[in-house]
Design a protein around this motif. Structure first.
Motif, PDB file in Angstrom:
ATOM      1  N   ARG A 285       0.832  -1.213   0.000  1.00  0.00           N
ATOM      2  CA  ARG A 285       0.000   0.000   0.000  1.00  0.00           C
ATOM      3  C   ARG A 285       0.857   1.250   0.000  1.00  0.00           C
ATOM      4  NH1 ARG A 285      -2.258  -1.156   4.904  1.00  0.00           N
ATOM      5  NH2 ARG A 285      -1.876   1.022   5.385  1.00  0.00           N
ATOM      6  N   VAL A 286       1.863   1.273   0.858  1.00  0.00           N
ATOM      7  CA  VAL A 286       2.699   2.470   0.980  1.00  0.00           C
ATOM      8  C   VAL A 286       3.492   2.709  -0.306  1.00  0.00           C
ATOM      9  CG1 VAL A 286       4.670   3.475   2.202  1.00  0.00           C
ATOM     10  CG2 VAL A 286       2.790   2.427   3.495  1.00  0.00           C
ATOM     11  N   VAL A 287       4.106   1.672  -0.856  1.00  0.00           N
ATOM     12  CA  VAL A 287       4.895   1.847  -2.077  1.00  0.00           C
ATOM     13  C   VAL A 287       4.004   2.293  -3.231  1.00  0.00           C
ATOM     14  CG1 VAL A 287       6.274   0.632  -3.815  1.00  0.00           C
ATOM     15  CG2 VAL A 287       6.750   0.288  -1.383  1.00  0.00           C
ATOM     16  N   LEU A 288       2.892   1.620  -3.426  1.00  0.00           N
ATOM     17  CA  LEU A 288       1.980   1.996  -4.506  1.00  0.00           C
ATOM     18  C   LEU A 288       1.442   3.407  -4.286  1.00  0.00           C
ATOM     19  CD1 LEU A 288       0.469   1.198  -7.070  1.00  0.00           C
ATOM     20  CD2 LEU A 288      -1.277   0.188  -5.625  1.00  0.00           C
ATOM     21  N   GLY A 289       1.063   3.711  -3.060  1.00  0.00           N
ATOM     22  CA  GLY A 289       0.547   5.044  -2.755  1.00  0.00           C
ATOM     23  C   GLY A 289       1.568   6.136  -3.009  1.00  0.00           C
ATOM     24  N   VAL A 290       2.802   5.919  -2.621  1.00  0.00           N
ATOM     25  CA  VAL A 290       3.861   6.919  -2.838  1.00  0.00           C
ATOM     26  C   VAL A 290       4.082   7.147  -4.333  1.00  0.00           C
ATOM     27  CG1 VAL A 290       6.349   7.327  -2.602  1.00  0.00           C
ATOM     28  CG2 VAL A 290       5.005   6.619  -0.613  1.00  0.00           C
ATOM     29  N   ILE A 291       4.080   6.071  -5.118  1.00  0.00           N
ATOM     30  CA  ILE A 291       4.257   6.213  -6.568  1.00  0.00           C
ATOM     31  C   ILE A 291       3.101   7.009  -7.167  1.00  0.00           C
ATOM     32  CG2 ILE A 291       4.316   4.958  -8.772  1.00  0.00           C
ATOM     33  CD1 ILE A 291       5.806   2.701  -7.209  1.00  0.00           C
ATOM     34  N   LEU A 292       1.876   6.702  -6.755  1.00  0.00           N
ATOM     35  CA  LEU A 292       0.722   7.444  -7.268  1.00  0.00           C
ATOM     36  C   LEU A 292       0.788   8.920  -6.887  1.00  0.00           C
ATOM     37  CD1 LEU A 292      -2.142   4.886  -6.624  1.00  0.00           C
ATOM     38  CD2 LEU A 292      -1.302   5.649  -8.851  1.00  0.00           C
ATOM     39  N   VAL A 293       1.108   9.203  -5.636  1.00  0.00           N
ATOM     40  CA  VAL A 293       1.207  10.598  -5.188  1.00  0.00           C
ATOM     41  C   VAL A 293       2.305  11.330  -5.969  1.00  0.00           C
ATOM     42  CG1 VAL A 293       1.838  12.089  -3.237  1.00  0.00           C
ATOM     43  CG2 VAL A 293       0.201  10.219  -2.903  1.00  0.00           C
ATOM     44  N   ALA A 294       3.425  10.687  -6.191  1.00  0.00           N
ATOM     45  CA  ALA A 294       4.519  11.316  -6.943  1.00  0.00           C
ATOM     46  C   ALA A 294       4.069  11.667  -8.362  1.00  0.00           C
ATOM     47  CB  ALA A 294       5.732  10.391  -6.970  1.00  0.00           C
ATOM     48  N   HIS A 295       3.353  10.753  -9.009  1.00  0.00           N
ATOM     49  CA  HIS A 295       2.867  11.030 -10.364  1.00  0.00           C
ATOM     50  C   HIS A 295       1.803  12.134 -10.351  1.00  0.00           C
ATOM     51  CE1 HIS A 295       4.787   8.032 -13.030  1.00  0.00           C
ATOM     52  NE2 HIS A 295       5.037   7.443 -11.865  1.00  0.00           N
ATOM     53  N   GLY A 296       0.973  12.148  -9.320  1.00  0.00           N
ATOM     54  CA  GLY A 296      -0.009  13.221  -9.182  1.00  0.00           C
ATOM     55  C   GLY A 296       0.658  14.575  -8.995  1.00  0.00           C
TER      56      GLY A 296
ATOM     57  N   GLY B 265      -5.156  11.899  -4.161  1.00  0.00           N
ATOM     58  CA  GLY B 265      -6.071  11.462  -3.102  1.00  0.00           C
ATOM     59  C   GLY B 265      -6.079   9.957  -2.924  1.00  0.00           C
ATOM     60  N   GLY B 266      -6.188   9.244  -4.039  1.00  0.00           N
ATOM     61  CA  GLY B 266      -6.188   7.781  -3.963  1.00  0.00           C
ATOM     62  C   GLY B 266      -4.869   7.244  -3.439  1.00  0.00           C
ATOM     63  N   GLY B 267      -3.776   7.855  -3.870  1.00  0.00           N
ATOM     64  CA  GLY B 267      -2.465   7.439  -3.362  1.00  0.00           C
ATOM     65  C   GLY B 267      -2.356   7.650  -1.863  1.00  0.00           C
ATOM     66  N   ALA B 268      -2.821   8.808  -1.394  1.00  0.00           N
ATOM     67  CA  ALA B 268      -2.792   9.090   0.048  1.00  0.00           C
ATOM     68  C   ALA B 268      -3.693   8.119   0.809  1.00  0.00           C
ATOM     69  CB  ALA B 268      -3.225  10.528   0.312  1.00  0.00           C
ATOM     70  N   LEU B 269      -4.865   7.824   0.261  1.00  0.00           N
ATOM     71  CA  LEU B 269      -5.769   6.875   0.913  1.00  0.00           C
ATOM     72  C   LEU B 269      -5.152   5.478   0.990  1.00  0.00           C
ATOM     73  CD1 LEU B 269      -9.198   7.958  -0.619  1.00  0.00           C
ATOM     74  CD2 LEU B 269      -8.447   8.255   1.765  1.00  0.00           C
ATOM     75  N   LEU B 270      -4.457   5.070  -0.057  1.00  0.00           N
ATOM     76  CA  LEU B 270      -3.792   3.764  -0.018  1.00  0.00           C
ATOM     77  C   LEU B 270      -2.689   3.738   1.041  1.00  0.00           C
ATOM     78  CD1 LEU B 270      -3.598   2.805  -3.800  1.00  0.00           C
ATOM     79  CD2 LEU B 270      -5.028   1.765  -2.038  1.00  0.00           C
ATOM     80  N   ILE B 271      -1.921   4.802   1.123  1.00  0.00           N
ATOM     81  CA  ILE B 271      -0.870   4.868   2.143  1.00  0.00           C
ATOM     82  C   ILE B 271      -1.472   4.686   3.529  1.00  0.00           C
ATOM     83  CG2 ILE B 271       0.791   6.410   3.277  1.00  0.00           C
ATOM     84  CD1 ILE B 271       1.291   7.613   0.422  1.00  0.00           C
ATOM     85  N   LEU B 272      -2.590   5.348   3.772  1.00  0.00           N
ATOM     86  CA  LEU B 272      -3.253   5.282   5.078  1.00  0.00           C
ATOM     87  C   LEU B 272      -4.065   3.997   5.274  1.00  0.00           C
ATOM     88  CD1 LEU B 272      -4.596   8.934   5.187  1.00  0.00           C
ATOM     89  CD2 LEU B 272      -2.658   8.007   6.483  1.00  0.00           C
TER      90      LEU B 272
END
Length: 134
Positions: free
Chosen positions: A14-25, A61-68
């Motif tokens: 979750r954290v790795v995927l979320g961080v990648i999504l947030v970075a792309h956002g 938002g989705g990336g942050a939600l996945l991280i959490l």
């Protein structure tokens, strides 16, 4: 698989995927809606401005939600849909390898998001904390 290992792996995923999504956002936010929409339009994406805003919202938002680990099924599904669109409109014609603009990165991230949507966030998540409180 022991529950502790399963939950720890889900947390890392979750954290790795979320961080990648947030970075792309953040990349898209840095470019701005207009520039992102212009790029999307050049790829043939319909309603490029709306899709640019939606993509930014899902990635950030989705990336942050996945991280959490919060609203994980919804965040994972939305991310998978956005990434499927990226594959179809931006990467499919470029082969497999990301170095050539191919679909491997978007597919890997999309499948990871879909797995999290289906399997859930694991015990180390806000989703689990909220369920336990009920």
């Amino acid at each position: 698989m022991p529950q502790l290992v399963r939950d720890s792996v889900l947390l890392v995923a979750r954290v790795v995927l979320g961080v990648i999504l947030v970075a792309h956002g953040l990349q898209k936010v840095d470019q701005g809606v207009s520039a992102t929409a212009e790029g999307f339009g050049a790829m043939g994406i319909p309603l490029p401005e709306a899709v640019a805003v939606l993509t930014m919202a899902v990635e950030l938002g989705g990336g942050a939600l996945l991280i959490l680990g919060l609203l994980t099924p919804i965040a994972g599904l939305l991310a998978a849909v956005i990434l499927a669109g990226a594959i179809v409109f931006a990467h499919l014609g470029n082969g497999i390898f990301a170095a050539d603009g191919g679909w491997e990165l978007a597919a890997g991230l999309g499948v990871g998001a879909l797995v999290l949507a289906v399997v859930g966030p694991g015990r180390f998540s806000l989703d689990q904390l909220l369920v336990r409180r009920r």
